[in-house]
Design a protein around this motif. Structure first.
Motif, PDB file in Angstrom:
ATOM      1  N   ARG A 190     -20.473  -4.901 -91.781  1.00 49.12           N
ATOM      2  CA  ARG A 190     -21.414  -5.604 -92.668  1.00 49.12           C
ATOM      3  C   ARG A 190     -20.669  -6.301 -93.792  1.00 49.12           C
ATOM      4  NH1 ARG A 190     -26.047  -1.043 -93.446  1.00 49.12           N
ATOM      5  NH2 ARG A 190     -26.928  -1.222 -91.364  1.00 49.12           N
ATOM      6  N   ARG A 194     -20.591 -10.272 -94.624  1.00 43.97           N
ATOM      7  CA  ARG A 194     -20.914 -10.843 -95.945  1.00 43.97           C
ATOM      8  C   ARG A 194     -19.796 -11.766 -96.419  1.00 43.97           C
ATOM      9  NH1 ARG A 194     -23.355  -5.905 -97.245  1.00 43.97           N
ATOM     10  NH2 ARG A 194     -21.379  -5.129 -98.024  1.00 43.97           N
ATOM     11  N   GLU A 211     -30.063  -3.238 -92.297  1.00 42.38           N
ATOM     12  CA  GLU A 211     -28.984  -4.182 -92.017  1.00 42.38           C
ATOM     13  C   GLU A 211     -29.281  -5.558 -92.609  1.00 42.38           C
ATOM     14  OE1 GLU A 211     -26.435  -3.553 -89.323  1.00 42.38           O
ATOM     15  OE2 GLU A 211     -26.641  -5.341 -88.099  1.00 42.38           O
ATOM     16  N   THR A 215     -27.405  -7.368 -95.783  1.00 43.40           N
ATOM     17  CA  THR A 215     -26.464  -8.415 -95.396  1.00 43.40           C
ATOM     18  C   THR A 215     -27.020  -9.824 -95.564  1.00 43.40           C
ATOM     19  OG1 THR A 215     -25.849  -6.829 -93.668  1.00 43.40           O
ATOM     20  CG2 THR A 215     -24.786  -8.957 -93.572  1.00 43.40           C
TER      21      THR A 215
END
Ligand code: ATP
Length: 282
Positions: A190, A194, A211, A215
């Motif tokens: 993640r 990002r 999630e 994100t």
């Protein structure tokens, strides 16, 4: 959505150039309608989470966006190019991590990336530098000389992301990038997504609400081939607070659809009842 406010603020990117336009996309597999006419736009630089249960149509949408499959109807435009008639140019703009990446287990990770670079038409003289760059971005340095079959799931996912980035595309389409990973690996991937999203447009699919909250700038919720919600986490939270939607699936041989429909409509606080398209009301 309550209690979750980690979603990144998208407003800084408002007014950005629209990089992906999906209009009235339909996909039929034989008699089965997997996508029932979905439409959405993605502005440049946004990270969009495509959220939905198994069979909702997420992978189907991603395969069409990446030109791996054609739609039955509708259109996809990527950076002004038509995904059907200009698919080669569209593919060059997109890095795609499919649900199951075809990683060849007896290849060394470095060799695999060389192979992908060659398939992408990158000159052999540039391979080393390209691979060095994606290895640094995706954190492959310690295992790039290892056979893919001996890598952990998280390491393999990093190689999968590296192959999606090898041609330095401005758009990434990631189909369930954290599926099957352990909690530590999920946090790592993640955070990698990002950081990739700082200078790219990303669409990722997942079943996992946290999630997208952690994100993504924006959520598109898909259910049975239809978009049922689209907005920032804050917008969807507000809608949920003022005008919540409840999805009911009722199964049974002797269900009287009309009776149920009327009974639910008469419940206190129910503003409207709609039978999902494609579902027989008997
Ligand atoms: P998951 O989260 O389980 O990966 P998804 O949202 O990605 O699901 P899709 O893979 O897009 O869902 O599938 C949507 C629907 O289309 C499902 O009902 C699936 O069974 C059906 N489907 C997908 N591919 C095919 C195919 N090649 N032939 C027939 N039906 C298909």
């Amino acid at each position: 959505f309550r209690g979750r406010r980690h979603c990144r603020n998208t407003h800084a990117r408002e007014g950005a150039y629209t990089v992906i336009t999906v209009q009235n996309l339909r996909k039929e597999y034989g008699e089965f309608e997997a996508l029932k006419g979905i439409s959405f736009d993605v502005p440049k630089g946004q990270i969009v989470g495509f959220l939905g249960p198994n069979g909702a149509g997420k992978s189907t949408t991603m395969k069409i966006l990446t030109c791996f499959m054609s739609a039955s109807e509708g259109s996809v435009t990527v950076d002004g190019l038509d995904a059907y008639s200009e698919s080669t140019a569209v593919k060059a703009k997109i890095g795609y991590l499919p649900e199951s990446t075809p990683l060849y287990s007896d290849m060394i990770a470095y060799e695999y990336l060389e192979y992908v670079a060659a398939m992408r038409g990158i000159a052999a003289s540039e391979h080393e530098e390209r691979i060095r760059n994606v290895a640094a971005t995706c954190g492959l340095k310690t295992f790039i000389g290892q056979e893919i079959g001996t890598l952990s799931k998280g390491q393999r996912q990093r190689v999968g992301l590296a192959q999606a980035l090898i041609h330095d595309p401005p758009i990434l389409i990631l189909d369930e990038p954290t599926s099957g990973l352990d909690p530590n690996q999920i946090v790592e991937i993640r955070s990698l997504i990002r950081s990739l999203g700082k200078d790219r447009t990303i669409i990722l699919s997942t079943h996992n609400l946290p999630e997208v909250m952690e994100t993504c700038d924006r959520l598109i919720v898909i259910h049975q081939g239809e978009i049922v919600a689209d907005g920032t986490a804050q917008e969807l939270e507000e809608r949920e607070a003022t005008n919540p939607q409840v999805f009911l699936t009722i199964r049974g041989d002797s269900v009287d659809g009309d009776h149920l429909h009327n009974a639910i409509a008469q419940l206190e606080g129910v503003a409207s009842v709609r039978c999902a398209p494609g579902i027989e009301q008997r």
